[in-house]
Design a protein around this motif. Structure first.
Motif, PDB file in Angstrom:
ATOM      1  N   VAL A 187      -4.133  -0.064   6.127  1.00 18.09           N
ATOM      2  CA  VAL A 187      -3.708  -1.191   5.294  1.00 18.09           C
ATOM      3  C   VAL A 187      -2.223  -1.031   4.986  1.00 18.09           C
ATOM      4  O   VAL A 187      -1.776   0.062   4.610  1.00 18.09           O
ATOM      5  CB  VAL A 187      -4.500  -1.240   3.971  1.00 18.09           C
ATOM      6  N   LEU A 194      -4.526  -5.904   6.079  1.00 23.73           N
ATOM      7  CA  LEU A 194      -5.279  -5.017   6.955  1.00 23.73           C
ATOM      8  C   LEU A 194      -4.741  -5.126   8.376  1.00 23.73           C
ATOM      9  O   LEU A 194      -4.628  -6.222   8.923  1.00 23.73           O
ATOM     10  CB  LEU A 194      -6.761  -5.400   6.926  1.00 23.73           C
ATOM     11  N   ARG A 197      -7.061  -6.170  12.361  1.00 23.90           N
ATOM     12  CA  ARG A 197      -8.203  -6.873  11.779  1.00 23.90           C
ATOM     13  C   ARG A 197      -9.102  -7.502  12.833  1.00 23.90           C
ATOM     14  O   ARG A 197     -10.215  -7.929  12.522  1.00 23.90           O
ATOM     15  CB  ARG A 197      -7.719  -7.936  10.784  1.00 23.90           C
ATOM     16  N   LYS A 224     -10.355  -3.354   2.937  1.00 20.90           N
ATOM     17  CA  LYS A 224      -9.044  -3.277   2.282  1.00 20.90           C
ATOM     18  C   LYS A 224      -9.194  -2.744   0.854  1.00 20.90           C
ATOM     19  O   LYS A 224      -8.462  -1.838   0.437  1.00 20.90           O
ATOM     20  CB  LYS A 224      -8.387  -4.656   2.272  1.00 20.90           C
TER      21      LYS A 224
END
Length: 262
Positions: A187, A194, A197, A224
């Motif tokens: 993150v 993030l 993803r 996250k």
């Protein structure tokens, strides 16, 4: 006396392996003997209970069987026992049900103290609150996020196999979620975004669903939140123990791997 939180504690003492020794309007002392399932000889703790708002606080009358202070054993700087987290489990002892719940908490606490003395480590870590309110709040966030990813994922958290570390790359701090020291995901700390993803989700059903994180329910947000909460939890606990060091509190030497011993 009806509004005194000590009244129902006193009235329910005998039903919870406690014998009143001295009872007044502003304090009470009890001999508490938690029963041991193992059949080992039971230990009797003499504790002092005092009103604290709508509930009570408790400590060993004189530090004899327990340290005078040990945050790792959930004994605060004033000697009082940290039985539960009031923000999550508010208990009032102004009625019978609350007093009974309080006594159950105390009995579990004292049993764990005996186990801790024998094993030199605190038992029941998976259901214990983190040290300090800020750490406990982030623990709650981490537990909620891990639970959303599935019961097996939650077990990883309870078994302390998940962690979060900060690294700097490309000029921006990044938080890495680790499983057994291996990176699961990252993150960006400032943007709270993030990375990767679109990679396969990490939830319990990832292999069956074969969905990317961004399309697997609310799991992008959960991962996250978990990553950020773990890092904040670790820092808050570190700050908590540092505050004890500043106050001059030393490790009592009764547990192995105590943060105050470092």
């Amino acid at each position: 006396m009806a509004d005194n939180p000590l009244k129902f504690v006193r009235d329910n003492a005998n039903a919870h392996h406690a014998e009143p020794i001295d009872v007044a309007s502003d304090f009470a002392t009890f001999d508490v003997t938690p029963p041991m399932v193992s059949g080992r000889p039971a230990t009797t703790f003499r504790v002092r209970v005092e009103p604290a708002g709508d509930s009570v606080r408790v400590r060993e009358e004189r530090p004899t069987l327990l340290p005078s202070v040990c945050p790792e054993r959930h004994i605060s700087h004033d000697g009082s026992f940290c039985l539960y987290w009031p923000e999550m489990e508010p208990i009032t002892t102004l009625e019978t049900a609350g007093a009974e719940a309080w006594w159950r908490k105390l009995l579990v606490f004292l049993k764990r103290q005996q186990t801790a003395s024998a094993q030199r480590r605190w038992p029941g870590r998976s259901d214990a609150r983190a040290h300090g309110p800020e750490a406990a709040r982030n623990q709650m966030v981490a537990e909620k996020a891990a639970s959303e990813l599935g019961p097996q994922f939650r077990c990883l958290l309870d078994e302390a196999r998940l962690s979060s570390v900060r690294r700097k790359a490309g000029g921006e701090p990044r938080l890495r979620l680790l499983l057994d020291g291996r990176r699961l995901m990252t993150v960006k700390e400032q943007s709270l975004r993030l990375m990767t993803r679109r990679s396969r989700c990490k939830c319990d059903h990832a292999d069956d669903l074969r969905l990317p994180i961004c399309a697997c329910g609310n799991h992008e947000e959960a991962l996250k939140d978990l990553t950020i909460a773990l890092q904040r939890w670790r820092k808050a606990e570190s700050d908590f123990f540092q505050a004890y060091r500043v106050q001059g509190v030393k490790c009592c030497g009764t547990l192995d791997d105590c943060p105050l011993a470092a």
